[in-house]
Design a protein around this motif. Structure first.
Motif, PDB file in Angstrom:
ATOM      1  N   TYR A   1     -68.975  56.595 -12.223  1.00 57.38           N
ATOM      2  CA  TYR A   1     -68.961  55.643 -13.100  1.00 57.38           C
ATOM      3  C   TYR A   1     -70.190  56.467 -14.816  1.00 57.38           C
TER       4      TYR A   1
ATOM      5  N   VAL B   1     -69.108  58.482 -18.434  1.00 63.23           N
ATOM      6  CA  VAL B   1     -69.686  58.339 -19.394  1.00 63.23           C
ATOM      7  C   VAL B   1     -70.447  59.142 -19.812  1.00 63.23           C
TER       8      VAL B   1
ATOM      9  N   PHE C   1     -68.343  56.534 -23.658  1.00 59.63           N
ATOM     10  CA  PHE C   1     -67.702  55.797 -22.553  1.00 59.63           C
ATOM     11  C   PHE C   1     -66.582  54.781 -23.090  1.00 59.63           C
ATOM     12  N   ASP C   2     -65.803  53.780 -22.595  1.00 57.07           N
ATOM     13  CA  ASP C   2     -64.369  52.970 -22.896  1.00 57.07           C
ATOM     14  C   ASP C   2     -64.836  51.396 -22.124  1.00 57.07           C
ATOM     15  N   VAL C   3     -64.367  50.867 -22.563  1.00 61.77           N
ATOM     16  CA  VAL C   3     -64.217  49.313 -22.180  1.00 61.77           C
ATOM     17  C   VAL C   3     -63.146  49.018 -20.694  1.00 61.77           C
ATOM     18  N   ILE C   4     -62.255  50.021 -20.540  1.00 56.48           N
ATOM     19  CA  ILE C   4     -60.755  49.972 -19.022  1.00 56.48           C
ATOM     20  C   ILE C   4     -61.876  50.676 -18.210  1.00 56.48           C
ATOM     21  N   THR C   5     -62.476  51.186 -18.059  1.00 55.71           N
ATOM     22  CA  THR C   5     -63.318  52.002 -16.816  1.00 55.71           C
ATOM     23  C   THR C   5     -64.320  51.655 -16.575  1.00 55.71           C
ATOM     24  N   LEU C   6     -65.207  50.569 -17.138  1.00 57.97           N
ATOM     25  CA  LEU C   6     -66.167  49.690 -16.875  1.00 57.97           C
ATOM     26  C   LEU C   6     -65.322  48.408 -16.232  1.00 57.97           C
ATOM     27  N   ILE C   7     -64.044  48.030 -16.492  1.00 57.66           N
ATOM     28  CA  ILE C   7     -63.487  46.716 -15.958  1.00 57.66           C
ATOM     29  C   ILE C   7     -63.082  47.903 -14.136  1.00 57.66           C
ATOM     30  N   LYS C   8     -62.694  48.768 -14.391  1.00 58.61           N
ATOM     31  CA  LYS C   8     -62.499  49.897 -13.204  1.00 58.61           C
ATOM     32  C   LYS C   8     -63.398  49.298 -12.253  1.00 58.61           C
TER      33      LYS C   8
END
Lengths: 112, 126, 86
Positions: free
Chosen positions: A56, A60, A65-72
């Protein structure tokens, strides 16, 4: 900054792989099936979540950075931990009930 | 019946520390020549009441390297719900039980709050 | 970056090979099930690393799906161990 993040990625990925390797060595040296299922949790509880976090961080750095990837990432970590522990529960119970040979040093055995 | 997110965070952080500690303990043991493993299967009567608490307890035990849940006996009559735990370092039964009791105390503090969690842990489970 | 990727891949491959050696040495069912789990997680890790080298964008999707679907293989192995009884 990029150098720092790359070093962090390296520590996380190689550290996670070392946890998986330690789990494999423990599997090689332990004496019965239940102990081998037991030591698997250091690979799934530490190794794979660390590798996913390293991936991850590099994601980044390269793609932003984006939120969807953080959720994944969070789904992946929670999934590795929760799913593998539920699966190990089922596997341990099945192994014991199917009469897998126990280490003769198992003492006390309060499920006998 | 969702626990306080702050308490969930505290418990998750403590659990991550325990996982690292257990993984390092097993790692150090298997890369040094003398193998000190001596497995044991112990019965652990629980103070937990709800299904969520019992299954979280079983999963937390399993994810900690060195201990794994082999079976869950539900509450029958007046005997408490019981977990059967396979511990990799079980020479000393009492210290294994003590570690698991500490985990259960933190779990109950997470789900019920500090006061009633500590209160539920007093005395033997029934 | 390439150094990190290939070091990790080599360590994970070594882990998978050690697991296979374990299966060759003793073939009781519980060990085979444990080793198959280990090899699955090694394969996921190797895939993530090789994809990282290619700067792929789907890696986190792969990681989350692998985490969520991995339980199926283990639970089916558990059912095989007990010969279908619960």
């Amino acid at each position: 900054m990029t150098l720092l993040l790359t070093i962090l990625t390296g520590v996380l990925c190689i550290g996670g792989a070392i946890f998986v390797l330690l789990s494999a060595i423990a599997m090689l040296r332990s004496r019965d099936g239940l102990s081998r299922i037991n030591v698997l949790s250091s690979a799934t509880g530490m190794g794979l979540p660390w590798i996913a976090t390293g991936v991850y961080i590099q994601h980044v750095v390269v793609h932003g950075f984006d939120v969807i990837t953080l959720i994944k990432l969070l789904v992946a970590i929670a999934g590795f931990i929760i799913m593998s522990s539920v699966a190990s529960n089922a596997l341990g119970r099945a192994a014991y009930r199917s009469g897998a040979p126990l280490d003769p040093a198992t003492d006390p055995n309060e499920l006998a | 019946m969702i626990p306080n997110p702050l308490r969930v965070g505290v418990y998750a952080g403590w659990l991550a520390g325990e996982v690292i500690r257990g993984a390092l303990r097993i790692g150090v043991d298997v890369i040094t020549p003398n193998l000190r493993m001596s497995p044991a299967i112990v019965a652990l009567p629980l103070h937990c009441e709800t299904d969520l608490e019992i299954s979280t307890m079983a999963s937390s035990i399993t994810i900690t390297p060195g201990t794994i849940t082999l079976g869950i006996a539900p509450r029958t009559g007046d005997s408490p719900p019981t977990l059967y735990v396979h511990a990799l370092y079980g020479e000393d039964r009492d210290s294994v039980i003590e570690d698991l009791r500490d985990m259960e105390r933190r779990l109950l503090v997470m789900t019920r709050g500090r006061r009633s969690g500590e209160q539920a842990m007093e005395g033997e489970p029934s | 970056m390439t150094v990190i990727v290939w070091t990790t891949v080599v360590i994970l491959l070594l882990a998978a090979v050690l697991g296979l050696v374990r299966v060759m040495l003793s073939r009781d069912d519980a060990s085979v099930a444990a080793v198959s789990d280990l090899v699955y997680f090694c394969a996921v890790g190797i895939f993530l690393m090789v994809g990282l080298n290619a700067e792929s964008i789907v890696l986190l999707d792969v990681a989350s799906l692998a985490a969520l679907v991995g339980i199926l293989a283990t639970v089916s192995l558990a059912r095989i161990l007990t010969r279908g009884r619960r």
